[in-house]
Design a protein around this motif. Structure first.
Motif, PDB file in Angstrom:
ATOM      1  N   ILE A   1       1.030  -1.276   0.120  1.00 59.88           N
ATOM      2  CA  ILE A   1      -0.058   0.023  -0.005  1.00 59.88           C
ATOM      3  C   ILE A   1       0.825   1.306  -0.045  1.00 59.88           C
ATOM      4  O   ILE A   1       1.839   1.429   1.052  1.00 59.88           O
ATOM      5  CB  ILE A   1      -1.072  -0.020   1.308  1.00 59.88           C
ATOM      6  N   PRO A   2       0.597   2.130  -0.943  1.00 58.19           N
ATOM      7  CA  PRO A   2       1.548   3.245  -1.104  1.00 58.19           C
ATOM      8  C   PRO A   2       1.371   4.217   0.030  1.00 58.19           C
ATOM      9  O   PRO A   2       0.323   4.247   0.623  1.00 58.19           O
ATOM     10  CB  PRO A   2       1.187   3.752  -2.447  1.00 58.19           C
ATOM     11  N   ALA A   3       2.439   5.041   0.212  1.00 58.07           N
ATOM     12  CA  ALA A   3       2.354   6.263   1.105  1.00 58.07           C
ATOM     13  C   ALA A   3       1.379   7.261   0.455  1.00 58.07           C
ATOM     14  O   ALA A   3       0.944   7.378  -0.793  1.00 58.07           O
ATOM     15  CB  ALA A   3       3.618   7.044   1.176  1.00 58.07           C
ATOM     16  N   GLY A   4       0.537   8.187   1.462  1.00 53.90           N
ATOM     17  CA  GLY A   4      -0.285   9.018   0.831  1.00 53.90           C
ATOM     18  C   GLY A   4      -0.983   9.638   2.282  1.00 53.90           C
ATOM     19  O   GLY A   4      -0.729   9.370   3.300  1.00 53.90           O
ATOM     20  N   SER A   5      -2.182  10.418   1.879  1.00 58.36           N
ATOM     21  CA  SER A   5      -2.960  11.003   2.883  1.00 58.36           C
ATOM     22  C   SER A   5      -4.470  10.675   2.846  1.00 58.36           C
ATOM     23  O   SER A   5      -4.967  10.647   1.444  1.00 58.36           O
ATOM     24  CB  SER A   5      -2.859  12.373   2.778  1.00 58.36           C
ATOM     25  N   PHE A   6      -5.223  10.824   3.658  1.00 56.02           N
ATOM     26  CA  PHE A   6      -6.915  10.456   3.659  1.00 56.02           C
ATOM     27  C   PHE A   6      -7.311  11.191   4.350  1.00 56.02           C
ATOM     28  O   PHE A   6      -6.837  11.437   5.785  1.00 56.02           O
ATOM     29  CB  PHE A   6      -7.108   9.036   3.614  1.00 56.02           C
ATOM     30  N   ASP A   7      -8.751  11.475   4.590  1.00 55.33           N
ATOM     31  CA  ASP A   7      -9.547  11.743   5.676  1.00 55.33           C
ATOM     32  C   ASP A   7     -10.337  10.641   6.332  1.00 55.33           C
ATOM     33  O   ASP A   7     -10.815   9.795   5.744  1.00 55.33           O
ATOM     34  CB  ASP A   7     -10.527  12.896   4.910  1.00 55.33           C
ATOM     35  N   MET A   8     -10.159  10.642   7.700  1.00 51.79           N
ATOM     36  CA  MET A   8     -10.274   9.455   8.349  1.00 51.79           C
ATOM     37  C   MET A   8     -11.522   9.832   9.025  1.00 51.79           C
ATOM     38  O   MET A   8     -11.481  10.990   9.616  1.00 51.79           O
ATOM     39  CB  MET A   8      -9.144   9.070   9.196  1.00 51.79           C
ATOM     40  N   GLY A   9     -12.292   8.844   9.090  1.00 51.11           N
ATOM     41  CA  GLY A   9     -13.744   9.113   9.974  1.00 51.11           C
ATOM     42  C   GLY A   9     -14.851   9.623   9.016  1.00 51.11           C
ATOM     43  O   GLY A   9     -14.738   9.601   7.844  1.00 51.11           O
ATOM     44  N   SER A  10     -15.806  10.131   9.699  1.00 49.06           N
ATOM     45  CA  SER A  10     -17.182  10.235   9.062  1.00 49.06           C
ATOM     46  C   SER A  10     -17.978  11.263   9.944  1.00 49.06           C
ATOM     47  O   SER A  10     -18.169  11.040  11.079  1.00 49.06           O
ATOM     48  CB  SER A  10     -18.011   9.051   8.653  1.00 49.06           C
ATOM     49  N   ASN A  11     -18.435  12.217   9.318  1.00 53.79           N
ATOM     50  CA  ASN A  11     -19.347  13.165   9.730  1.00 53.79           C
ATOM     51  C   ASN A  11     -20.771  12.826   9.867  1.00 53.79           C
ATOM     52  O   ASN A  11     -21.697  13.324  10.306  1.00 53.79           O
ATOM     53  CB  ASN A  11     -19.444  14.635   9.472  1.00 53.79           C
ATOM     54  N   ASN A  12     -21.162  11.556   9.265  1.00 56.98           N
ATOM     55  CA  ASN A  12     -22.384  11.098   9.155  1.00 56.98           C
ATOM     56  C   ASN A  12     -22.735   9.801   9.839  1.00 56.98           C
ATOM     57  O   ASN A  12     -23.830   9.278   9.651  1.00 56.98           O
ATOM     58  CB  ASN A  12     -22.787  10.599   7.508  1.00 56.98           C
ATOM     59  N   GLY A  13     -21.756   9.426  10.566  1.00 54.41           N
ATOM     60  CA  GLY A  13     -21.925   8.217  11.423  1.00 54.41           C
ATOM     61  C   GLY A  13     -22.174   8.222  12.769  1.00 54.41           C
ATOM     62  O   GLY A  13     -22.845   9.218  13.486  1.00 54.41           O
ATOM     63  N   GLU A  14     -21.483   7.520  13.561  1.00 54.00           N
ATOM     64  CA  GLU A  14     -21.617   7.361  15.270  1.00 54.00           C
ATOM     65  C   GLU A  14     -20.856   8.464  15.753  1.00 54.00           C
ATOM     66  O   GLU A  14     -19.748   8.906  15.030  1.00 54.00           O
ATOM     67  CB  GLU A  14     -21.362   5.955  15.720  1.00 54.00           C
ATOM     68  N   ALA A  15     -20.664   8.831  16.987  1.00 58.41           N
ATOM     69  CA  ALA A  15     -19.902   9.851  17.594  1.00 58.41           C
ATOM     70  C   ALA A  15     -18.468   9.554  17.540  1.00 58.41           C
ATOM     71  O   ALA A  15     -17.569  10.329  17.510  1.00 58.41           O
ATOM     72  CB  ALA A  15     -20.608  10.137  19.049  1.00 58.41           C
ATOM     73  N   ASP A  16     -18.249   8.294  17.717  1.00 55.26           N
ATOM     74  CA  ASP A  16     -16.726   7.521  17.667  1.00 55.26           C
ATOM     75  C   ASP A  16     -16.080   7.769  16.376  1.00 55.26           C
ATOM     76  O   ASP A  16     -14.811   7.472  16.464  1.00 55.26           O
ATOM     77  CB  ASP A  16     -16.504   6.294  18.411  1.00 55.26           C
ATOM     78  N   GLU A  17     -16.858   8.097  15.436  1.00 53.83           N
ATOM     79  CA  GLU A  17     -16.108   8.421  13.905  1.00 53.83           C
ATOM     80  C   GLU A  17     -15.745   9.793  13.877  1.00 53.83           C
ATOM     81  O   GLU A  17     -15.349  10.164  12.506  1.00 53.83           O
ATOM     82  CB  GLU A  17     -17.184   7.618  13.126  1.00 53.83           C
ATOM     83  N   LYS A  18     -15.882  10.478  14.937  1.00 52.08           N
ATOM     84  CA  LYS A  18     -15.514  12.126  14.434  1.00 52.08           C
ATOM     85  C   LYS A  18     -14.537  12.296  15.477  1.00 52.08           C
ATOM     86  O   LYS A  18     -14.495  11.944  16.542  1.00 52.08           O
ATOM     87  CB  LYS A  18     -17.217  12.700  14.813  1.00 52.08           C
TER      88      LYS A  18
END
Length: 381
Positions: free
Chosen positions: A166-183
């Motif tokens: 899996i290559p190096a890189g960046s991403f946005d982790m989590g979700s604003n549309n899910g459970e509280a522990d995903e934020k």
């Protein structure tokens, strides 16, 4: 007349070449080839017919989500059924899941290139192509080039898990549309590539290291995921595997897991917006009271070539569980400091929502369950 036919053939080849190239590595090609060669054509089994009738009833009852799941079940039994792919494509299109809808229509056209709905299927593909790019975040060729691409695969021993770079890189982790522990959603950057298992650790791979199989569903077969293992059991397995291979295997960090799951997209599940395409879950893994895990790599892979990251068995993660992402590491390392360990991916016995890319679960490190397994990771030189 011959020259005209030759010209038409050349024009057709030029127009269709990109589509052929795109589908050349699609395993569905083999399904379609066998179906087209069959004479007479196969007919739906009683099980597949039952799901078809139930799906049609759910459509009448205006419950498209249930109809989608039922058509998916029918196609699991009869993947060669053209009408099923067409109807599923229509439903997914109505749900605005255009990427998966397009895939189903392409499958229909492979199975029935001169079918009654071939023109309508192609027109739907033309319509959805306009919106597929924004849906996956790939709005320009430059943006598409910026997405990470998985590297080669390797195995450190004949009975070792196949690993994907899996290559190096960046991403946005989590979700604003899910459970509280995903934020909150937060940016994570990997400065170095790493490797992660192409599939969950199988019963055969576990037995080769440990000399026993703890799985409750040990009759499922060698290629079924090992389960009934705790986080502590996973660490014991990894320690013995490292001694055997001389490598440094480990569990993936939570950030590594989600980065690998998403594979450069923001799809709902690990490789699709339709859980049935990539996940064994409670809606498709068996009959009433008889749900079970399934052999690995029998659903579609995600864009990194990873299977079953949504569904089949929950996967233990290296990190301790925290109630939200405030203060989470931004470099993708394991987050320590809690009493529970993280599990990701959902399972054969849970609702598809637990297999969402951002969904999280937790349990004590010594707890075993017949839906808990693991996927390996390791650093690269």
């Amino acid at each position: 007349m011959v020259n005209i036919q030759k010209c038409l053939a050349v024009i057709l080849l030029i127009v269709c070449a990109p589509a052929f190239a795109e589908s050349a590595n699609d395993p569905f090609q083999e399904v379609a080839a066998k179906y087209l060669a069959a004479n007479p054509k196969p007919v739906l089994s009683e099980e597949a017919h039952k799901y078809k009738v139930q799906a049609e009833f759910m459509m009448q009852e205006k419950q498209p989500d249930k109809a989608i799941a039922l058509y998916g079940k029918a196609l699991n039994v009869a993947p060669w059924w053209p009408e099923g792919h067409y109807q599923l494509g229509l439903l997914l299109g109505e749900a605005k899941k255009y990427r998966d809808a397009t895939q189903e229509m392409k499958h229909y056209l492979l199975l029935a290139p001169e079918g009654a709905d071939a023109r309508a299927a192609q027109d739907k593909i033309y319509q959805w192509e306009v919106v597929i790019e924004p849906e996956t975040g790939k709005t320009t060729p430059e943006a598409a080039k910026a997405l990470p691409e998985a590297g080669k695969t390797f195995k450190d021993c004949p009975t070792c898990a196949e690993m994907v770079e899996i290559p190096a890189g960046s991403f946005d982790m989590g979700s604003n549309n899910g459970e509280a522990d995903e934020k909150p959603v937060h940016r994570v950057t990997f400065s170095k590539p790493f490797a992660i298992g192409k599939t969950e650790v199988t019963q055969e791979q576990w037995y080769a290291v440990m000399g026993s199989d703890p799985s409750y569903f040990n009759g499922c077969g060698d290629t079924c995921p090992v389960e009934q293992v705790s986080w502590n059991d996973a660490q014991t397995f990894i320690k013995k595997l490292n001694a055997k291979t001389g490598k440094q295997y480990r569990l993936p960090t939570e950030a590594e897991w989600e980065y690998a799951c998403r594979a450069g997209s923001q799809l709902e599940y690990c490789g699709s917006d339709n859980a049935d395409n990539v996940s064994w879950n409670t809606l498709n893994s068996g009959g009433f009271f008889f749900n079970t895990p399934h052999p690995v790599a029998t659903k579609h892979a995600n864009a990194f070539g990873l299977y079953d990251m949504s569904g089949n068995v929950w996967e233990w993660i290296e990190d301790n569980y925290h109630e939200n992402y405030n203060g989470a590491p931004a470099d993708g390392s394991a987050w320590e400091g809690g009493s529970m360990r993280v599990l990701r991916g959902g399972s054969w016995g849970k609702d598809p929502k637990f297999g969402r890319a951002a969904a999280r679960s937790k349990f004590a490190s010594n707890y075993r369950d017949f839906s808990y397994g693991l996927r390996l990771a390791r650093n690269l030189p």
